[in-house]
Scaffold this active site. Structure first.
Site, PDB file in Angstrom:
ATOM      1  N   ARG A   1     -12.818  12.891   4.580  1.00 62.24           N
ATOM      2  CA  ARG A   1     -11.465  13.488   4.641  1.00 62.24           C
ATOM      3  C   ARG A   1     -11.076  14.105   3.303  1.00 62.24           C
ATOM      4  O   ARG A   1     -10.454  15.165   3.247  1.00 62.24           O
ATOM      5  CB  ARG A   1     -10.429  12.414   5.020  1.00 62.24           C
ATOM      6  CG  ARG A   1     -10.481  12.010   6.480  1.00 62.24           C
ATOM      7  CD  ARG A   1      -9.601  10.806   6.745  1.00 62.24           C
ATOM      8  NE  ARG A   1      -8.213  11.054   6.443  1.00 62.24           N
ATOM      9  CZ  ARG A   1      -7.368  10.140   5.942  1.00 62.24           C
ATOM     10  NH1 ARG A   1      -7.770   8.912   5.691  1.00 62.24           N
ATOM     11  NH2 ARG A   1      -6.128  10.444   5.698  1.00 62.24           N
TER      12      ARG A   1
ATOM     13  N   ASP B   1     -13.639   3.107   7.346  1.00 61.15           N
ATOM     14  CA  ASP B   1     -12.714   3.825   6.454  1.00 61.15           C
ATOM     15  C   ASP B   1     -13.450   4.319   5.219  1.00 61.15           C
ATOM     16  O   ASP B   1     -13.207   5.419   4.733  1.00 61.15           O
ATOM     17  CB  ASP B   1     -11.523   2.936   6.062  1.00 61.15           C
ATOM     18  CG  ASP B   1     -10.507   3.715   5.229  1.00 61.15           C
ATOM     19  OD1 ASP B   1     -10.064   4.779   5.701  1.00 61.15           O
ATOM     20  OD2 ASP B   1     -10.173   3.296   4.111  1.00 61.15           O
TER      21      ASP B   1
ATOM     22  N   HIS C   1       0.854  -1.189   0.000  1.00 61.69           N
ATOM     23  CA  HIS C   1       0.000   0.000   0.000  1.00 61.69           C
ATOM     24  C   HIS C   1       0.888   1.236   0.000  1.00 61.69           C
ATOM     25  O   HIS C   1       1.962   1.230   0.581  1.00 61.69           O
ATOM     26  CB  HIS C   1      -0.897   0.021   1.244  1.00 61.69           C
ATOM     27  CG  HIS C   1      -2.113   0.900   1.087  1.00 61.69           C
ATOM     28  ND1 HIS C   1      -3.323   0.414   0.620  1.00 61.69           N
ATOM     29  CD2 HIS C   1      -2.299   2.214   1.322  1.00 61.69           C
ATOM     30  CE1 HIS C   1      -4.205   1.404   0.584  1.00 61.69           C
ATOM     31  NE2 HIS C   1      -3.613   2.511   1.006  1.00 61.69           N
TER      32      HIS C   1
ATOM     33  N   LYS D   1      -7.349  -1.279   6.593  1.00 58.33           N
ATOM     34  CA  LYS D   1      -7.648  -1.982   5.333  1.00 58.33           C
ATOM     35  C   LYS D   1      -6.731  -3.190   5.177  1.00 58.33           C
ATOM     36  O   LYS D   1      -7.152  -4.268   4.786  1.00 58.33           O
ATOM     37  CB  LYS D   1      -7.444  -1.044   4.125  1.00 58.33           C
ATOM     38  CG  LYS D   1      -8.532   0.008   3.989  1.00 58.33           C
ATOM     39  CD  LYS D   1      -8.519   0.660   2.612  1.00 58.33           C
ATOM     40  CE  LYS D   1      -7.478   1.727   2.413  1.00 58.33           C
ATOM     41  NZ  LYS D   1      -7.672   2.971   3.134  1.00 58.33           N
TER      42      LYS D   1
ATOM     43  N   SER E   1      -6.365   4.538   8.537  1.00 55.82           N
ATOM     44  CA  SER E   1      -7.003   4.261   7.247  1.00 55.82           C
ATOM     45  C   SER E   1      -6.266   3.147   6.508  1.00 55.82           C
ATOM     46  O   SER E   1      -6.873   2.175   6.037  1.00 55.82           O
ATOM     47  CB  SER E   1      -6.998   5.555   6.420  1.00 55.82           C
ATOM     48  OG  SER E   1      -7.301   5.299   5.081  1.00 55.82           O
TER      49      SER E   1
HETATM   50  N1  URA Z   1      -4.149   5.769   1.517  1.00 56.49           N
HETATM   51  C1  URA Z   1      -5.165   5.387   2.339  1.00 56.49           C
HETATM   52  O1  URA Z   1      -5.743   4.335   2.162  1.00 56.49           O
HETATM   53  N2  URA Z   1      -5.524   6.206   3.319  1.00 56.49           N
HETATM   54  C2  URA Z   1      -4.926   7.371   3.565  1.00 56.49           C
HETATM   55  O2  URA Z   1      -5.288   8.045   4.492  1.00 56.49           O
HETATM   56  C3  URA Z   1      -3.865   7.770   2.717  1.00 56.49           C
HETATM   57  C4  URA Z   1      -3.501   6.939   1.684  1.00 56.49           C
END
Ligand code: URA
Length: 435
Positions: free
Chosen positions: A168, A161, A82, A187, A183
């Site tokens: 956000r 999220d 990620h 995930k 966040s």
């Molecule tokens: N990627 C995400 O999933 N969340 C964030 O807050 C920033 C980047």
């Protein structure tokens, strides 16, 4: 405590208890904390921050808001990657099929565009028919059959999220260390993975432009991963300029297809290969870094990574014809070019501004429910270090918004620095941290 009191406590700089954080998130999902209260809370967190224990509780609260994938009966290593987000950062679109083509299971839950940065889900949805919100059962079935799935947060998977992310995005509360940590890590922890590679962006196009804050974010995410017993490797990589040459949803899919066919831009390929290599090492599938690198490059050249992309698109309902013939994708109505007005060298970008301009062209959102335009975006013709002659095309823009050119032309020019003296392009891969 009431939601009002929890917001006020954070606003005044106090530490929230785990119970308060869990309660606030739970009540939000039940609709008893309203969007306006959540955004006040997010802004309070943005200004006051959270200590590590609060950040951990926030991550847990997000994670417990939905179900978790149990992939333990799939007998191959499950590793994901990620990124904290950047401009032109299309790594996931190449890396997920590439890693799966080399024997990993990649259960990737991604996000949409956030602030000035693009989002993997918006990019995938530019492929006609591509669905990013299947059930948990279909997600698992797909991992079992083809080794890769790219979904979004759903009502089942980290719904907290899903809802908070879109707030956000439009309330200037993206670049907060605890909010990014919760966040991303919620995930990833919901995916049932064995290990995780994080790509934390540094530089003027990153979500946190300050290097010290970025390092705190990196170590926070690593500590959260450790607290949940996951192997985490973090890379700090440069976002001093957009990655690759294309910014925008379909444009980035197009560039990813090129990379999956072994003809991508060097910086994109370099980062994809480095991060996928780390995933293979983390999984224990390959022992030596060089072997892993060679395997990655070979899979990009010999078509197996591209074939996996076709399987992925087919499995999620997308039209594979557009992947096979990307040049047939319909173009945006308007195309304009920005020309250089002097000789010299390109020495820098305001990458954050380029991200905001691509949002203005239609590639991102200004309001939570807004649709993004798959065709809109920016095509760079020069990168840092390139020589420039007066009259050269610096970049092109594509948009369906009439009359936007006049309002962005000066902004684009101001976002590109041209100087007399040549400079070296910034190093792409800056640091590796492992838990
Ligand atoms: N990627 C995400 O999933 N969340 C964030 O807050 C920033 C980047």
């Amino acid at each position: 405590m009431t939601p009002y009191e929890i917001i006020a406590k954070k606003r005044d700089g106090h530490t929230l208890t785990s119970n308060e954080i869990h309660y606030f998130i739970r009540e939000f999902l039940k609709g008893r904390v309203k969007d306006y209260q959540m955004t006040a809370f997010l802004m309070a967190v943005f200004f006051r921050g959270m200590n590590f224990q609060e950040t951990l509780s926030l991550t847990e609260a997000y994670l417990h808001s939905g179900k978790r994938l149990d992939l333990s009966d799939i007998p191959i290593p499950k590793i994901d990657k990620h990124s904290t987000g950047g401009v032109g950062d299309k790594v996931s679109l190449v890396l997920a099929p590439l890693a799966a083509s080399l024997g990993l299971a990649v259960p990737m839950i991604s996000g949409r565009g956030l602030g000035h940065t693009g989002g993997t889900l918006d990019k995938l949805e530019s492929i006609p028919g591509f669905k990013v919100n299947g059930s948990l059962t279909s997600f698992k079935k797909q991992i079992r059959s083809i080794g890769v799935a790219m979904f979004g947060q759903t009502k089942e998977l980290v719904p907290a999220d899903r809802k908070i992310y879109s707030l956000r995005d439009v309330t200037a509360t993206v670049n907060s260390i605890p909010l990014i940590t919760a966040s991303i890590m919620s995930k990833k922890l919901a995916e049932g993975i064995d290990g995780l590679v994080l790509d934390v962006k540094v530089g003027n196009g990153a979500v946190l432009p300050d290097q010290k804050q970025t390092e705190t974010l990196a170590s926070n995410m690593m500590k959260v991963g450790q607290a949940f017993g996951k192997k985490v490797v973090v890379y700090l990589t440069s976002m001093e300029q957009p990655l690759g040459l294309k910014i925008g949803n379909w444009l980035e899919v197009q560039e990813s297809i090129e990379c999956l066919q072994g003809r991508g831009p060097d910086d994109l390929e370099e980062l994809v290969v480095e991060l996928t290599t780390e995933m293979l090492l983390l999984a224990g599938l390959v022992e030596k870094k060089n072997t892993a690198r060679c395997n990655c490059r070979e899979a990009l050249q010999n078509g197996i990574a591209f074939e996996k992309m076709l399987q992925l698109v087919r499995a999620q309902g997308g039209n594979v014809q557009v992947i096979l013939h990307p040049d047939n994708y319909p173009l945006a109505r308007y195309y304009k070019e920005l020309k250089a007005n002097c000789n010299g060298y390109l020495t820098g970008f305001d990458t954050h501004e380029l991200g905001l301009i691509s949002v203005a062209l239609g590639a991102g959102r200004l309001q939570a429910k807004e649709q993004v335009d798959p065709q809109a975006g920016i095509i760079l013709h020069k990168k840092i270090g390139d020589p420039v002659k007066a009259g050269d095309t610096l970049l092109g823009i594509q948009t369906n918004r009439a009359n936007i050119w006049n309002s962005i032309q000066q902004r684009l020019r101001a976002a590109i620095k041209i100087s007399d003296k040549p400079i070296q392009p910034p190093r792409l891969i800056l640091k590796r941290l492992a838990s």
